[in-house]
Write an enzyme that holds these catalytic residues in place. Structure first.
Site, PDB file in Angstrom:
ATOM      1  N   ASP A  57       0.817  -1.211   0.000  1.00  0.00           N
ATOM      2  CA  ASP A  57       0.000   0.000   0.000  1.00  0.00           C
ATOM      3  C   ASP A  57       0.854   1.267   0.000  1.00  0.00           C
ATOM      4  O   ASP A  57       0.480   2.276  -0.601  1.00  0.00           O
ATOM      5  CB  ASP A  57      -0.939  -0.001   1.209  1.00  0.00           C
ATOM      6  CG  ASP A  57      -2.087  -0.989   1.038  1.00  0.00           C
ATOM      7  OD1 ASP A  57      -2.243  -1.535  -0.074  1.00  0.00           O
ATOM      8  OD2 ASP A  57      -2.824  -1.222   2.014  1.00  0.00           O
ATOM      9  N   GLY A  58       2.004   1.221   0.672  1.00  0.00           N
ATOM     10  CA  GLY A  58       2.880   2.391   0.685  1.00  0.00           C
ATOM     11  C   GLY A  58       3.385   2.733  -0.708  1.00  0.00           C
ATOM     12  O   GLY A  58       3.439   3.910  -1.098  1.00  0.00           O
TER      13      GLY A  58
END
Length: 278
Positions: A57-58
């Site tokens: 997700d980062g």
């Protein structure tokens, strides 16, 4: 698609798969623009057909920063930890790429927030975020006192470790860990989730995405930070003011055939199947 973007996590497995994908795309006459690091002063070419995001997700949030306001579709391939924003996994990378090149996908628009930071009345920074804006205190700081206005109305002052303002997409990130609700991405709302509130009646609140939220510090203990999508941080004092509202341009996410939001939710949150006892 003539050219595709690649945003790749700093990870040997992700890098190896990115190398293979580049060769695979080149064999089909598709050019590649690849990056592993993203900065606000270096944006993606606007003519990209889409962007493959190999990571967690980062990395996906970094890719959203990279494309800026351009309506370039993103597709996440999970090589990270959580992967709420990933559309598929490593093993399905090439089958997903085949479908995308054939146009076998739909687009989901995910709302973003526009954040404007003022210092002593002067604009200091303006950013857009896909997940959240977080105000929190350092490990040794005293309580944060966050004066909150909604469309100019004096709502409350949150006393605690901080406050999260998130989109529905960000509702499954830090906000969820802090006790906030899961909001479907199609719901037009903004979530205010206090972090460890000192006042027990300060509960998470969902407001319409049409409102404008203003945040100030009622008192200014040292070591208070504003973090944007976990990617960028600013120190916050009593001289600062945050204005948060729905951004004009959403993020376009590629949805592959047969993929549903609830499937991702059920898998990531490890929800069970049928009723108890069956």
């Amino acid at each position: 698609m003539k050219t595709i973007g690649l945003v790749v996590k700093t990870d040997p497995e992700a890098a190896r798969n990115a190398d293979e994908l580049e060769k695979w795309l080149a064999g089909r006459g598709v050019g590649v623009v690849r990056t592993g690091s993203v900065s606000d002063d270096r944006k993606a070419p606007v003519d990209l057909g889409c962007v493959f995001v190999l990571g967690g997700d980062g990395t996906f949030l970094s890719a959203a920063r990279w494309i800026g306001d351009a309506p370039i579709p993103l597709v996440g391939i999970k090589f990270g930890g959580v992967g709420f924003l990933s559309e598929t996994v490593e093993d399905d990378l090439f089958s997903a790429a085949e479908k995308i090149l054939k146009g076998e996908f739909t687009i989901a628009k995910r709302m973003r927030l526009r954040v404007t930071i003022y210092e002593n009345g002067q604009e200091q920074a303006r950013r857009t975020v896909l997940n959240d804006v977080v105000i929190n205190k350092g490990a040794l700081a005293r309580l944060a006192h966050i004066h909150t206005f909604v469309d100019g109305y004096d709502l409350t002052t949150y006393h605690g470790d901080g406050l999260i303002v998130s989109t529905p997409t960000g509702s499954t990130a830090y906000s969820l860990a802090a006790g906030g609700p899961v909001i479907h991405p199609a719901v037009p709302g903004i979530i205010l989730t206090p972090i460890c509130p000192f006042t027990l009646t300060n509960r998470p609140l969902v407001v319409p995405d049409s409102v404008r939220i203003e945040l100030r510090l009622a008192q200014s203990p040292s070591d208070i930070m504003v973090t944007l999508d976990g990617q960028e941080g600013f120190e916050m004092t009593e001289g600062h003011r945050l204005m948060i509202e729905k951004a004009a341009h959403p993020v376009h996410m590629i949805i592959l055939p047969g993929q549903r939001y609830f499937d991702v939710l059920k898998t990531k949150l490890k929800w069970g199947g049928g009723p108890a006892g069956y």
